[in-house]
Write a protein that holds these residues in place. Sequence first.
Motif, PDB file in Angstrom:
ATOM      1  N   ILE A   1      -4.679   8.809   8.630  1.00 53.11           N
ATOM      2  CA  ILE A   1      -3.440   9.549   8.335  1.00 53.11           C
ATOM      3  C   ILE A   1      -2.410   9.252   9.411  1.00 53.11           C
ATOM      4  N   CYS A   2      -1.216   8.892   9.001  1.00 53.78           N
ATOM      5  CA  CYS A   2      -0.134   8.668   9.955  1.00 53.78           C
ATOM      6  C   CYS A   2       0.475  10.014  10.310  1.00 53.78           C
ATOM      7  N   SER A   3       0.550  10.305  11.607  1.00 55.43           N
ATOM      8  CA  SER A   3       1.055  11.608  12.029  1.00 55.43           C
ATOM      9  C   SER A   3       2.570  11.692  11.826  1.00 55.43           C
ATOM     10  N   SER A   4       3.178  10.562  11.630  1.00 56.27           N
ATOM     11  CA  SER A   4       4.635  10.577  11.496  1.00 56.27           C
ATOM     12  C   SER A   4       5.087  10.688  10.042  1.00 56.27           C
ATOM     13  N   CYS A   5       4.505   9.882   9.157  1.00 59.04           N
ATOM     14  CA  CYS A   5       4.994   9.885   7.774  1.00 59.04           C
ATOM     15  C   CYS A   5       3.979  10.464   6.797  1.00 59.04           C
ATOM     16  N   ASN A   6       2.822  10.861   7.303  1.00 59.75           N
ATOM     17  CA  ASN A   6       1.808  11.472   6.446  1.00 59.75           C
ATOM     18  C   ASN A   6       1.118  10.525   5.469  1.00 59.75           C
TER      19      ASN A   6
ATOM     20  N   LEU B   1       0.834  -1.209   0.000  1.00 58.89           N
ATOM     21  CA  LEU B   1       0.000   0.000   0.000  1.00 58.89           C
ATOM     22  C   LEU B   1       0.865   1.253   0.000  1.00 58.89           C
ATOM     23  N   LYS B   2       1.837   1.209   0.897  1.00 58.36           N
ATOM     24  CA  LYS B   2       2.663   2.385   1.081  1.00 58.36           C
ATOM     25  C   LYS B   2       3.524   2.642  -0.150  1.00 58.36           C
ATOM     26  N   LYS B   3       3.937   1.550  -0.778  1.00 56.03           N
ATOM     27  CA  LYS B   3       4.784   1.703  -1.953  1.00 56.03           C
ATOM     28  C   LYS B   3       4.010   2.339  -3.111  1.00 56.03           C
TER      29      LYS B   3
ATOM     30  N   VAL C   1      -0.525   6.508  14.310  1.00 59.09           N
ATOM     31  CA  VAL C   1       0.700   6.159  13.596  1.00 59.09           C
ATOM     32  C   VAL C   1       0.478   4.915  12.758  1.00 59.09           C
ATOM     33  N   CYS C   2       1.131   4.866  11.615  1.00 60.62           N
ATOM     34  CA  CYS C   2       1.013   3.682  10.768  1.00 60.62           C
ATOM     35  C   CYS C   2       1.943   2.605  11.291  1.00 60.62           C
ATOM     36  N   LEU C   3       1.765   1.393  10.803  1.00 55.99           N
ATOM     37  CA  LEU C   3       2.540   0.324  11.422  1.00 55.99           C
ATOM     38  C   LEU C   3       3.874   0.070  10.741  1.00 55.99           C
ATOM     39  N   SER C   4       4.320   0.987   9.889  1.00 53.98           N
ATOM     40  CA  SER C   4       5.652   0.770   9.332  1.00 53.98           C
ATOM     41  C   SER C   4       6.688   1.067  10.405  1.00 53.98           C
ATOM     42  N   LEU C   5       7.820   0.423  10.319  1.00 51.31           N
ATOM     43  CA  LEU C   5       8.835   0.492  11.376  1.00 51.31           C
ATOM     44  C   LEU C   5       9.407   1.882  11.569  1.00 51.31           C
ATOM     45  N   GLU C   6       9.324   2.701  10.527  1.00 54.13           N
ATOM     46  CA  GLU C   6       9.818   4.067  10.653  1.00 54.13           C
ATOM     47  C   GLU C   6       8.936   4.876  11.596  1.00 54.13           C
ATOM     48  N   CYS C   7       7.698   4.424  11.756  1.00 60.79           N
ATOM     49  CA  CYS C   7       6.739   5.256  12.472  1.00 60.79           C
ATOM     50  C   CYS C   7       6.358   4.707  13.844  1.00 60.79           C
ATOM     51  N   SER C   8       6.342   3.400  13.982  1.00 60.85           N
ATOM     52  CA  SER C   8       5.914   2.849  15.271  1.00 60.85           C
ATOM     53  C   SER C   8       6.430   1.436  15.453  1.00 60.85           C
TER      54      SER C   8
HETATM   55 ZN   LIG Z   1       3.807   6.356   9.200  1.00 58.52          ZN
END
Ligand SMILES: [Zn+2]
Lengths: 1241, 102
Positions: B6-11, A240-242, B62-69
């Motif tokens: 919306i992820c507050s960290s990566c938008n 999704l993110k990609k 926050v989204c669950l990608s490692l950059e964010c959380s």
């Molecule tokens: Zn994020």
Amino acid sequence: MPKEKKRQRSPESSYRHHKHKKRRSSDERRQDDCRGRKHDNHKSNEPRVNISESKEYFEHPRADYSEKSGCKDGARISVEERNGSKVAAEADNSDKRMYNEEEEESEVDVNFDFTKYKQSLNRIFFRESDLLKRGSDNYNDFWTFLVKYQDFQRKRAGRKESTHTKLKLPESKFGLPRNYDTCYRLNTSVISKDVEIFLKKGRLIDAEVDKELTRARVRQFQNIFLHYIDFAHKQKFAKLKKIRQDQENLPIFQYKSIIVEKIKEHQVVVVAGDTGCGKSTQVPQYLLQAGFENIACTQPRRIACISLSKRVGYETLNEYGSEVAYQVRFERTRTKSTKILFLTEGLLLRQMTSDPLLTMYNVIVIDEVHERHIHTDFLLGVLKCLLHHRKDLKVVLMSATININLFSHYFDDAPVVKVPGRLYPIQLEYCPIKRGEQNSRSDRLDPSPYLQIMQKINHKYPPSERGDLLIFLSGMSEIMAVVEAARMLAQKTKQWIVMPLHGALSVEEQDKIFDIAPEGVRKCIVSTNIAETSVTIDGVRFIVDSGKVKEMSFDPKYKMQRLQEFWISRASGEQRKGRAGRTGPGVCYRLYDESDYEAFQEYTTPEIQRVPLDSLVLQMIAMGLPDARKFPFLEPPSLQSIENSITFLKDQGALTGQETLTPIGEMLSRLPVDVVIGKMLIMGSIFHMIDPVLSIAAAMSVQSPFTSRAHTDHDAVAARKPLESEHGDPFTLLNAFDEWIKVKADGHGTRKWCKRRGLEEQRFYEMVKLKKQFKELLQDHGLLDKIVEDQQYLTSEERRQKHGERKKLGELRKEKAKESRKRKFLKLEEDDYEVSDGEADDQESDVKDLEFRLSHNLNKLQETANKSRNFTLRDINLLKIILCSGLYPHVAIADDCNSYKRDSEQAFHTKSKPFLLLHPTGVFASHPELLQPTEDFNSMSGPSATSELKGRSSSKHELLAYVSLLETNKPYLMNTMRVPAMQTVTLFSNYLDTSGNCTRIVCDGWLEIQFVQEESAEHVISSVIQLRATWQNLIRLRLQDTFQTSEKEKKINPRALKLENVLAKKLTEFLSSDVQYTIRRILAAEIQHLYIGPDRKADNMDNKTDDEQEKEVHISKITVRGKPHPVKGGIQINEYLTHNCLLDDSTASVWGEYTVCMQRHWTCPRCKTSMIVSYAERLQHESDCQAQNITATKEEETVERQEELHTQLNQFRKSYHCDICDKTLTLTTTEILKHKKTHIT
Amino acid sequence: MSKEFICSSCNFKTQYHYFGKKPPFVKSLVMMEDAYIMKDPFSSEGGIIPLGSHCTICGKSVCLSLECSIFYTKRFCVHCVKENISEFPLEIQTEVMKKKNK
Ligand SMILES: [Zn+2]
Ligand SMILES: [Zn+2]
């Protein structure tokens, strides 16, 4: 875990290396999709769950989706524990509890093979799960994951793991367990009754489970399962993110708000951006996000519609919905909820016939307008008019940065949003070829300038710097010359892999150019202008541009296509140069002078000025644009070209004299095919010869299945021999297609079969598809009955086979999906290059083969194929006539001197173009003896060639019907077949001009037929009148049916059926008649002495006063409507027949005068009226009377009724063979008994 | 109309279909946190994609990608993890430190 890092380094770095080589940015990939390369990229590039990457999930905690480094052995969390809502509080407890369990139970066995207990595990885990359905792809992926996961666990177990001791640490302030366990990082849990019960009781209530599956092991399994779910979720999230990231990285993203703003403000906006800027995929999405609905996006190519719809559907997360859809000629995915529709320009134009204001759309996006296809230009003109009526309609033109002002000005200076492409700097070098250097053999291209540049590259750029070479040449023979020489060089230097690229290559061969060269070796792709826009190759760093292009131009005078070499346009030159800067800085060598470049035409000539406009004009009239001459074209075609097309359409019977549509014209305008093909299809369905006509029409509409190799490779030529038809190329194509079906039906592989014969299998698949589409088209228009395929009965054996095939197809597809993700690597071989993995091609064709087998009833196909193989001569003649109904006036007559000429010099003449040759790819070029007809019984003995029959009478004269004319170095007839001369010309000529007694007929002013006997001439002309009238009426009736009863049940008019029978019978008779005649070409010089002309009185009738004429007419009870022909003289009997307008040649003169005036007793064969009439009066009556055969005469009605009664009676009769009288009788049951009694007595 | 996460960290922005622990689209699955859920658009077989959640400490989405959380029995935004790094086990500490160096 610092000590693990070393171990991981090597696989990781090798992965990166690998990745680097095949790295292509996602928008480039997308571009490929739009370009219509055949692979279905996005699916294979973004697989659902890519298990091959699961390794990273364990090993590379850096990877976005792989934060884990494996689960500590023995760690597990039960469902109950994980299920609570007060997770935080319980997390602590579970931590403690786990300790207890660990003490209770032994270490988890990492060597336990769960795959052996699939059945039991299925019972526990997957009986009712809606997460993983047994047998689904996800399910299979899970098992792959499990194996890899366990592998990983084993490796971990090998190393001494528990170095950091499990200390009891003080509790964290967030209640976090101090002892790390990857299980704490899973944010999902699974609810399953079966699992719960098993973990409680150690067994299932309702099913047996293998003893080996202890509670601990089931927990272990559950743990792996949870990790899999987590892995799959993470991966999908990454996907999704990609998508978002890739979108934001496209150059056009910066212009999103400007584009939307402009579109909201203006009715027409031009978006100009070069390849790779993302306009094709993004602009429709921007429109959707801005709140527009009902967006139509046109594309010049069908395949681009499909791939773009898939891509945009994927990007808008609508892969499985229909919000984004496509509609092309025969396929659609559109539904009511569709908001973005990709469709071809042709289809949008067609929609305007039923919805002239295109009210179903709010926005129309026209892509690739710079390509200037004929439909693009036409559509722009139509929209320009439409905009006045639809003030609410928005139009977006999308173009490369070529000639943008032209489009902007055309739409009253519409605003332009220019998006810079992603192009690296390109160094330009002019290296003109000096005239003196040119090889003396001027007909063959001198490859040395090209080799010099290759050597220059070798010297200047170290092999470690990657980057391939792309050479642009004008045509095939030029390519072959350079390829040959370049391969010699490659053999010496071992630094090149040389490969050609042009349209005549097979699909597999074409695909090889995308493979990757080994380290230190460059690809050298030698290409036509196909690589300029339609095929995009990555990794090209060097360009050599010859500055030449071979283009098909159309000569409207002869209706001949001409392949000529031209200088390219400056726009093309820039396009070619740009191909070097797609992946990095590049170099472009131009083999011409800068002053040449300055002198080039600025832009390439648009298609509308190069091709015949027949279909376009027809469509314009059908759309209610009655005068093509006044249409506001973007850049108008020549007036002459429009006039030629109108004349052609009139000749084809599609337009009336007033340039309105005839019924057949109306039908043709609805069929989205070429006029010639359309006519064949209509006639084929009317004469119930549809299957072979469909095959031939399909074969004529796709590229020839004969590859360039087919005609040079001796083995292939020999292997193909049995397929050749003595009747000509269309029949050879039919044979090849039928045989291909047969080989398939016999269960043999067709790929090798094709290869051996130099045939391109892909074309056959295309033909099958096209045939089906033509058929549906005819059915939709009521020309063919829709036959409900009877439910196919399958034996259990067949069903098993089908099932097996289906399963295998699934497997193959999966394999293929994996395969296409990887680029193949090329190997440098001794004398040639070889693709390292040849199996992929097999797979590819295997998939097609299986798909084909599953979607077609092969037995049925073979049945029809067999039918055509068992053609009688009669069938073949009928088939030829049907094909000619479309092809005429494409006929040629042999030169008088052919028998004295060599095979390659056999010359033929058409009406407008003399001295055409047989194209070397045709059957007759290699077998000119076929054009020497077998001797007549009646005619003189001795050898005879077509040409030798000159001036001699025969019933076997033949002409060559051809599909097209092509001029390369010489003018050629393409795709020829031989047809019976007299029958073809008399049936299809637009004008038949006869002498007084009809023994001499001039057809369309260039072929003269002279009959030996007056009687047979009379018979022929009578047949022609009847056949042509019946033919016309039948078409009228059938088309009436299709136009009127569109809603009601479609049923063929019984009168039409009757006429069909009459026509078929009469036509067969006519075709097999052995009338003796001579045929010759009338030379241009003769024309002025051919006709009597209007001033001279030729006929007695004309000498009479009007009064006298009227009287006579009254007596013979014929209304003579015929008036003298204004130019030719004589009497114009009907629209094609002019009687007695020929200047008699001296010998026949006296006799002719005499017969013409003579009134004779005659009975009309149709109405049976007896009368005393002159020849002209007779023709007039017959023509009028037959024209009325659309309704039956009273007599015919009675006969029909009797026949009907007879057949009804016969329903009760059966065939009975009496042994005593040894006769087969047709009797009713009672009659049989009576008959038997007669023998008893 | 679906709502937007919306992820507050990566938008990172995208539509979501459900917020909570028990997504109705998949019966046999529960979330260990209140999560933003999207129906899986990449599959015709159903399924979900968790998108993200709220940080236990600061409450930001926050989204669950490692950059964010990261998730460790609860959701923590990366910012809060760094602020409270000592509260986390060593494995997570090294992981977060490595990220810092990047
Ligand atoms: Zn994020
Ligand atoms: Zn936070």
